[in-house]
Design a protein around this motif. Structure first.
Motif, PDB file in Angstrom:
ATOM      1  N   ALA A 117     -28.323 -76.770 -16.656  1.00 11.73           N
ATOM      2  CA  ALA A 117     -28.694 -78.083 -15.565  1.00 11.73           C
ATOM      3  C   ALA A 117     -30.409 -78.255 -15.199  1.00 11.73           C
ATOM      4  N   LEU A 118     -30.998 -77.192 -15.272  1.00 12.09           N
ATOM      5  CA  LEU A 118     -32.784 -76.967 -14.970  1.00 12.09           C
ATOM      6  C   LEU A 118     -33.330 -77.112 -16.020  1.00 12.09           C
ATOM      7  N   ALA A 119     -33.931 -77.643 -15.419  1.00  8.74           N
ATOM      8  CA  ALA A 119     -35.867 -76.554 -16.549  1.00  8.74           C
ATOM      9  C   ALA A 119     -36.403 -76.406 -16.506  1.00  8.74           C
ATOM     10  N   LEU A 120     -37.467 -75.316 -16.689  1.00  9.49           N
ATOM     11  CA  LEU A 120     -38.034 -73.954 -16.963  1.00  9.49           C
ATOM     12  C   LEU A 120     -38.853 -74.815 -16.214  1.00  9.49           C
ATOM     13  N   ASP A 121     -39.489 -75.207 -15.194  1.00  4.36           N
ATOM     14  CA  ASP A 121     -40.766 -75.425 -14.480  1.00  4.36           C
ATOM     15  C   ASP A 121     -39.529 -75.957 -13.329  1.00  4.36           C
ATOM     16  N   ALA A 122     -38.716 -76.371 -12.612  1.00  6.63           N
ATOM     17  CA  ALA A 122     -37.396 -76.442 -11.461  1.00  6.63           C
ATOM     18  C   ALA A 122     -38.212 -74.924 -10.171  1.00  6.63           C
ATOM     19  N   THR A 123     -38.080 -75.212  -9.518  1.00  9.84           N
ATOM     20  CA  THR A 123     -38.807 -75.115  -8.355  1.00  9.84           C
ATOM     21  C   THR A 123     -37.623 -74.179  -7.101  1.00  9.84           C
ATOM     22  N   GLY A 124     -37.456 -73.260  -6.973  1.00 12.41           N
ATOM     23  CA  GLY A 124     -36.557 -72.621  -6.083  1.00 12.41           C
ATOM     24  C   GLY A 124     -37.422 -71.634  -4.992  1.00 12.41           C
ATOM     25  N   GLN A 125     -37.165 -71.096  -4.037  1.00  9.96           N
ATOM     26  CA  GLN A 125     -37.785 -70.018  -2.545  1.00  9.96           C
ATOM     27  C   GLN A 125     -36.287 -68.758  -3.011  1.00  9.96           C
ATOM     28  N   VAL A 126     -37.564 -67.602  -3.049  1.00  8.01           N
ATOM     29  CA  VAL A 126     -36.745 -65.885  -2.936  1.00  8.01           C
ATOM     30  C   VAL A 126     -36.931 -65.805  -1.785  1.00  8.01           C
ATOM     31  N   PRO A 127     -35.707 -66.278  -0.925  1.00 10.82           N
ATOM     32  CA  PRO A 127     -35.905 -66.221   1.264  1.00 10.82           C
ATOM     33  C   PRO A 127     -36.715 -64.604   1.820  1.00 10.82           C
ATOM     34  N   TRP A 128     -35.924 -63.578   0.292  1.00 15.40           N
ATOM     35  CA  TRP A 128     -36.006 -62.028   0.381  1.00 15.40           C
ATOM     36  C   TRP A 128     -37.591 -61.554   0.196  1.00 15.40           C
ATOM     37  N   TRP A 129     -38.160 -62.412  -1.223  1.00 15.02           N
ATOM     38  CA  TRP A 129     -39.144 -61.930  -1.112  1.00 15.02           C
ATOM     39  C   TRP A 129     -40.812 -62.382   0.159  1.00 15.02           C
ATOM     40  N   PRO A 130     -41.568 -62.043   0.053  1.00 13.16           N
ATOM     41  CA  PRO A 130     -43.505 -62.502   0.808  1.00 13.16           C
ATOM     42  C   PRO A 130     -43.036 -63.605   0.965  1.00 13.16           C
ATOM     43  N   ALA A 131     -43.650 -64.178   1.411  1.00 11.33           N
ATOM     44  CA  ALA A 131     -44.044 -65.642   1.997  1.00 11.33           C
ATOM     45  C   ALA A 131     -45.540 -65.609   1.131  1.00 11.33           C
TER      46      ALA A 131
END
Length: 196
Positions: free
Chosen positions: A112-126
């Motif tokens: 569904a998503l392009a390779l450059d689609a962004t997301g957030q990993v809440p358990w990673w450092p800010a």
């Protein structure tokens, strides 16, 4: 050859790693798939449970596409490492099915998503929290192969089975006598080096 298709290439590597990890369970007893063979408890079924759970989180929550699969071993009140082993009440079939559902959910996100689609990993450092699908694909390929490597060693310790997958062991040619001689040679070299 029509050239590289980066998303398809990454997806193929992920799928190959998934299959290699899952193959390590084939033909083993319930005891052997759960047996901890390292001081930290590494076991085959736990590796599959962990990677399945991780895929669900990285290709789900990270991109706002959470699955409906409960993961109680990731709850705040879960015991440490609860995702790294299967309880007596969790069957091998259930863990394998969890992994297949994780594949389907992850594959839907990848499609569904392009390779450059962004997301957030809440358990990673800010400062590293914002990611792209490309980064997460690379991360999960590395994660899955890392744990498939653990599974390689655990499986070899259980019954001597080695290799990438059924029909392709990816090992040097040699019968058991050759491998015994090879291992003995390496032991001699290690002892010689220790004497220097």
């Amino acid at each position: 050859m029509t050239g590289s298709q980066p998303k398809a290439d990454l997806h193929r590597y992920l799928q190959t790693a998934r299959e290699a990890l899952l193959w390590k369970l084939d033909g083993l007893s319930e005891y052997d798939v759960r047996r901890p063979l390292t001081p930290t408890g590494t076991n085959l079924l736990g590796l599959v449970k962990h990677v399945a759970s991780t895929e669900l989180e990285y290709f789900g929550q990270v991109f706002g596409r959470p699955s409906d699969q409960p993961l109680p071993w990731f709850a705040d009140d879960a015991e440490p490492n609860a995702d790294m082993w299967a309880t007596a009440g969790e069957s091998r079939a259930e863990i394998i099915e969890l992994y297949h559902r994780a594949w389907a959910h992850a594959d839907a996100t990848i499609d569904a998503l392009a390779l450059d689609a962004t997301g957030q990993v809440p358990w990673w450092p800010a400062d590293r929290r914002e990611v792209t699908l490309h980064q997460i694909l690379v991360h999960m390929i590395a994660e899955t192969y890392r744990h498939a490597g653990h599974a390689d060693i655990v499986r070899e310790l259980i019954d001597g089975a080695v290799g990438l997958r059924k029909g392709n062991d990816n090992m040097a040619p040699g019968d058991q006598a050759w491998w015994d001689g090879y291992r003995s040679r390496l032991e001699r070299v290690a002892q010689e080096a220790a004497q220097r």
